[in-house]
Design a protein around this motif. Structure first.
Motif, PDB file in Angstrom:
ATOM      1  N   HIS A 194      52.292 -67.492-113.455  1.00 17.62           N
ATOM      2  CA  HIS A 194      52.149 -66.760-113.047  1.00 17.62           C
ATOM      3  C   HIS A 194      51.149 -66.094-112.749  1.00 17.62           C
ATOM      4  O   HIS A 194      50.441 -66.132-114.205  1.00 17.62           O
ATOM      5  N   TYR A 196      49.235 -62.725-112.484  1.00 17.94           N
ATOM      6  CA  TYR A 196      49.093 -61.310-112.541  1.00 17.94           C
ATOM      7  C   TYR A 196      47.667 -60.633-111.534  1.00 17.94           C
ATOM      8  O   TYR A 196      46.547 -61.092-112.730  1.00 17.94           O
ATOM      9  N   SER A 245      52.910 -61.382-108.874  1.00 20.43           N
ATOM     10  CA  SER A 245      52.381 -59.740-109.289  1.00 20.43           C
ATOM     11  C   SER A 245      50.959 -58.997-110.127  1.00 20.43           C
ATOM     12  O   SER A 245      50.644 -59.070-109.537  1.00 20.43           O
ATOM     13  N   ASP A 258      56.692 -55.978-113.747  1.00 19.79           N
ATOM     14  CA  ASP A 258      56.384 -58.068-114.460  1.00 19.79           C
ATOM     15  C   ASP A 258      57.518 -58.418-113.776  1.00 19.79           C
ATOM     16  O   ASP A 258      58.088 -58.158-114.957  1.00 19.79           O
ATOM     17  N   PRO A 259      57.508 -58.852-113.397  1.00 16.34           N
ATOM     18  CA  PRO A 259      58.924 -59.786-112.841  1.00 16.34           C
ATOM     19  C   PRO A 259      58.918 -60.579-113.310  1.00 16.34           C
ATOM     20  O   PRO A 259      60.197 -61.652-113.872  1.00 16.34           O
TER      21      PRO A 259
END
Length: 286
Positions: free
Chosen positions: A50, A52, A79, A99-100
């Motif tokens: 992921h 950020y 994200s 925040d997923p």
């Protein structure tokens, strides 16, 4: 949804250089997490990682652009942190979403999970491993290269941002772009003439040099878009509306370099660039 409270500089103070200084004082890198995808610790896999990022940070935008260009939208999730920060650092607020992955309120929680008591700089981009629940890397030059090269089984095979035959030239050009544009454009707005003057000289010499190159070729290294174009472009698209607007680096806008300005506008028409660019950065000044 879990959100941080609004940024509160009056209470917490601004996000300043103290964390950067802490890293330097400890004789460690400012961007200390330097894992690489494709290694035994962090094998390449779809859905494992992921990103950020921030809309406001050019170094983070580079990662977002490369992810799009490489066709990794369904391979590496992404994200955004909130645009505003105080001394507590980047945060997740309603404007840009929660925040997923971890439900963190502050990006510092990712750093703390990776290194308890982490005292250093809290930066974006951050590449997070959802399997080991730790930061792979916050070393922004490596992140884009890994996105461009380490996910080939799932990537768009028509895009080669870091082809082996050009890697020596790309590496040299990337170093030049960092020194003469990415870093220089910030220093060119310094109130200290001893910092600003040499930075402006480097910046305008680079603008003239790349303007001449782009008068002859569509991209910096010829007919194909490479990682070097991404690194240059994120500074160009901010020149008029951020750097020059804030610090009045020059009386001229980017339009003074017609090939460079046309290149900036042309890349902005590509979905990978347009979809990752805050509309407030455009159009370019005329």
């Amino acid at each position: 949804m879990t959100y941080a409270p609004p940024a509160d500089v009056a209470t917490h103070g601004p996000y300043g250089p103290d964390r950067v200084k802490a890293s330097i004082a400890a004789r460690r890198p400012v961007y200390p997490f330097q894992g690489r995808v494709g290694t035994p610790l962090f094998p390449a896999a779809p859905g494992r990682y992921h990103l950020y990022v921030s809309w406001t940070c050019p170094y983070a935008q580079r990662a977002a652009i490369v992810r799009e260009l490489a066709g990794l939208r369904d391979v590496v999730s992404l994200s955004y942190v909130d645009d505003e920060r105080d001394a507590l650092g980047w945060a997740f607020r309603a404007r840009r979403g929660a925040d997923p992955v971890n439900g963190f309120r502050y990006l510092s929680e990712a750093y703390e999970a990776t290194e308890p008591g982490y005292p250093g700089h809290i930066s974006v981009p951050v590449l997070w491993d959802t399997r080991s629940r730790r930061i792979v890397s916050n070393n922004y030059p490596d992140i884009t290269l890994d996105l461009a090269t380490r996910f080939t089984p799932w990537a768009d095979s028509s895009v080669e941002l870091y082809p082996e035959r050009l890697r020596g030239r790309i590496d040299a050009l990337n170093d030049e772009i960092f020194t003469d544009v990415n870093d220089a454009v910030g220093k060119a707005g310094s109130p200290d003439p001893k910092t600003a003057a040499p930075a402006r000289a480097r910046l305008f010499a680079a603008f003239a040099r790349y303007d001449a190159v782009l008068a002859a070729h569509p991209y910096l290294l010829g007919d194909a878009l490479t990682e070097s174009d991404v690194r240059l472009w994120v500074s160009l698209v901010r020149y008029d509306s951020v750097y020059n607007a804030d610090a009045r680096i020059s009386a001229d806008s980017l339009a003074a370099y017609p090939s460079l300005a046309a290149y900036t506008s042309r890349l902005l028409e590509l979905p990978a660039f347009a979809s990752t660019t805050d509309p407030s950065l455009t159009p370019l000044a005329r």
